[in-house]
Design an enzyme around this catalytic site. Structure first.
Site, PDB file in Angstrom:
ATOM      1  CE  LYS A 230      -4.434  -1.801   1.278  1.00 20.25           C
ATOM      2  NZ  LYS A 230      -5.486  -2.006   2.238  1.00 20.25           N
ATOM      3  NE  ARG A 264      -7.845  -8.118   0.224  1.00 22.39           N
ATOM      4  CZ  ARG A 264      -7.377  -7.334  -0.743  1.00 22.39           C
ATOM      5  NH1 ARG A 264      -6.317  -6.585  -0.548  1.00 22.39           N
ATOM      6  NH2 ARG A 264      -7.999  -7.306  -1.917  1.00 22.39           N
TER       7      ARG A 264
HETATM    8  N1  HH2 Z   1      -7.552  -3.572   0.558  1.00 23.47           N
HETATM    9  C1  HH2 Z   1      -7.837  -3.539  -0.759  1.00 23.47           C
HETATM   10  C2  HH2 Z   1      -8.953  -4.230  -1.249  1.00 23.47           C
HETATM   11  N2  HH2 Z   1      -9.741  -4.957  -0.427  1.00 23.47           N
HETATM   12  N3  HH2 Z   1     -10.246  -5.770   1.738  1.00 23.47           N
HETATM   13  C3  HH2 Z   1      -9.972  -5.826   3.055  1.00 23.47           C
HETATM   14  N4  HH2 Z   1     -10.747  -6.540   3.875  1.00 23.47           N
HETATM   15  N5  HH2 Z   1      -8.909  -5.145   3.594  1.00 23.47           N
HETATM   16  C4  HH2 Z   1      -8.073  -4.390   2.826  1.00 23.47           C
HETATM   17  O1  HH2 Z   1      -7.125  -3.771   3.377  1.00 23.47           O
HETATM   18  C5  HH2 Z   1      -8.328  -4.302   1.418  1.00 23.47           C
HETATM   19  C6  HH2 Z   1      -9.454  -5.023   0.895  1.00 23.47           C
HETATM   20  C7  HH2 Z   1      -6.985  -2.749  -1.696  1.00 23.47           C
HETATM   21  O2  HH2 Z   1      -5.972  -3.521  -2.239  1.00 23.47           O
HETATM   22  P1  HH2 Z   1      -5.963  -4.278  -3.646  1.00 23.47           P
HETATM   23  O3  HH2 Z   1      -7.011  -5.337  -3.713  1.00 23.47           O
HETATM   24  O4  HH2 Z   1      -4.583  -4.754  -3.882  1.00 23.47           O
HETATM   25  O5  HH2 Z   1      -6.231  -3.159  -4.726  1.00 23.47           O
HETATM   26  P2  HH2 Z   1      -7.508  -2.673  -5.541  1.00 23.47           P
HETATM   27  O6  HH2 Z   1      -8.557  -2.268  -4.580  1.00 23.47           O
HETATM   28  O7  HH2 Z   1      -6.993  -1.514  -6.356  1.00 23.47           O
HETATM   29  O8  HH2 Z   1      -7.981  -3.816  -6.396  1.00 23.47           O
END
Ligand code: HH2
Length: 285
Positions: A230, A264
């Site tokens: 992040k 995660r």
């Molecule tokens: N962070 C992201 C997405 N979903 N869900 C939970 N429970 N906790 C988190 O910290 C979280 C999440 C953001 O990360 P990422 O999936 O890598 O990116 P994007 O939202 O751009 O697909």
């Protein structure tokens, strides 16, 4: 009105069983691998072809992921919203294929209709980044007997402010998690809580939350931590997304030391090794 004082969890939550696999909270830290089926996710976008997403998921399972989080809509600040139809077209083939091979799966969505169809296709739990704001989401979870991950977020991805305000970020995030858990329990739904690192929080808010994860627990609920690659890590190291694995693992180890149950991550192999060492130190028999 005075806020409820956060406190450390007194005992381990009851175990969960997903796809016949037991998750014994407190025994060890579980690793959730991220599978984004999106063109625009901040670090691993560009994989909308189901075959490519399934191949990636297989790799994460081989690397030791305990469960996978399947998402069809990016939630990064300023991301473009997609329709439920588009989200489903992206994720359903992936969920069906991975469910058929027995993988424990969560669906990363805040749309109840997407969650319902994902559960129907073989997903085991709902990862709702909006913190159960839509009551229909709990109705879906209750109908399918599925647990939910309730993540804290100020605003929504498209409207998250550059300058989020809190008087006391730890107390306020904790109070909102307690409220989400109360609503879920009223419907008989099991909940995992998540402080929502990077969602409507400044650099200092993120670091403060990570410093006080032990005060963010909610009794009876496992806790998930999502820090992978992040922006706050990028800011600290002045490095792009593909260079944040060591920074991510620092947060994973410190999370384990504060009782986090699930991490995660994009980098599953590294996280599995990190939690093995951190668990051996932090979780005494
Ligand atoms: N962070 C992201 C997405 N979903 N869900 C939970 N429970 N906790 C988190 O910290 C979280 C999440 C953001 O990360 P990422 O999936 O890598 O990116 P994007 O939202 O751009 O697909």
């Amino acid at each position: 009105m005075p806020l409820m004082e956060p406190r450390t969890r007194l005992s381990a939550p009851e175990p969960w069983t997903l796809k016949g696999r037991d998750f014994i909270w407190g025994a060890r830290t579980y690793v959730m691998g991220i599978v984004n089926v999106t063109p625009d996710s901040f670090s691993d976008g560009g994989r909308v072809d189901p075959a490519a997403a399934i191949a990636h998921a297989e790799r994460l399972l081989a690397d030791g992921a305990d469960l996978l989080d399947i998402g069809g809509e990016s939630t990064r600040p300023g991301s473009v919203p997609v329709s439920a139809e588009e989200e489903l077209a992206r994720i359903l083939p992936v969920i069906r294929a991975l469910a058929a091979r027995g993988a424990a799966l969560s669906v990363d969505t805040f749309k109840p209709e997407v969650a319902a169809q994902a559960l129907e296709a073989g997903a085991d739990l709902i990862n709702d980044i909006s913190g159960l704001r839509d009551p229909e989401m709990l109705a879906v979870a209750a109908r399918y007997g599925a647990p939910v991950i309730a993540m804290h977020m100020q605003g929504m991805p498209q409207t998250m402010q550059d300058d989020p305000r809190y008087d006391d970020v730890v107390s306020e995030v904790h109070a909102e998690l307690v409220e989400a858990v109360r609503k879920a329990r009223a419907r008989g739904v099991k909940v995992m809580v998540d402080p929502g690192i990077g969602f409507g929080k400044t650099q200092e808010h993120n670091l403060t939350l990570l410093r006080h994860l032990d005060r963010l627990h909610v009794e009876g609920c496992p806790m998930l931590l999502g820090t992978s690659r992040k922006g706050f890590i990028g800011k600290l190291l002045d490095l792009p997304v593909n260079e944040r694995v060591e920074g991510t693992m620092a947060t994973v180890a410190l999370g384990v030391s504060q009782g986090v149950d699930v991490v995660r991550v994009h980098d599953v192999k590294e996280a599995v090794r990190t939690v093995k060492v951190a668990d051996a130190i932090a979780r005494r028999p």
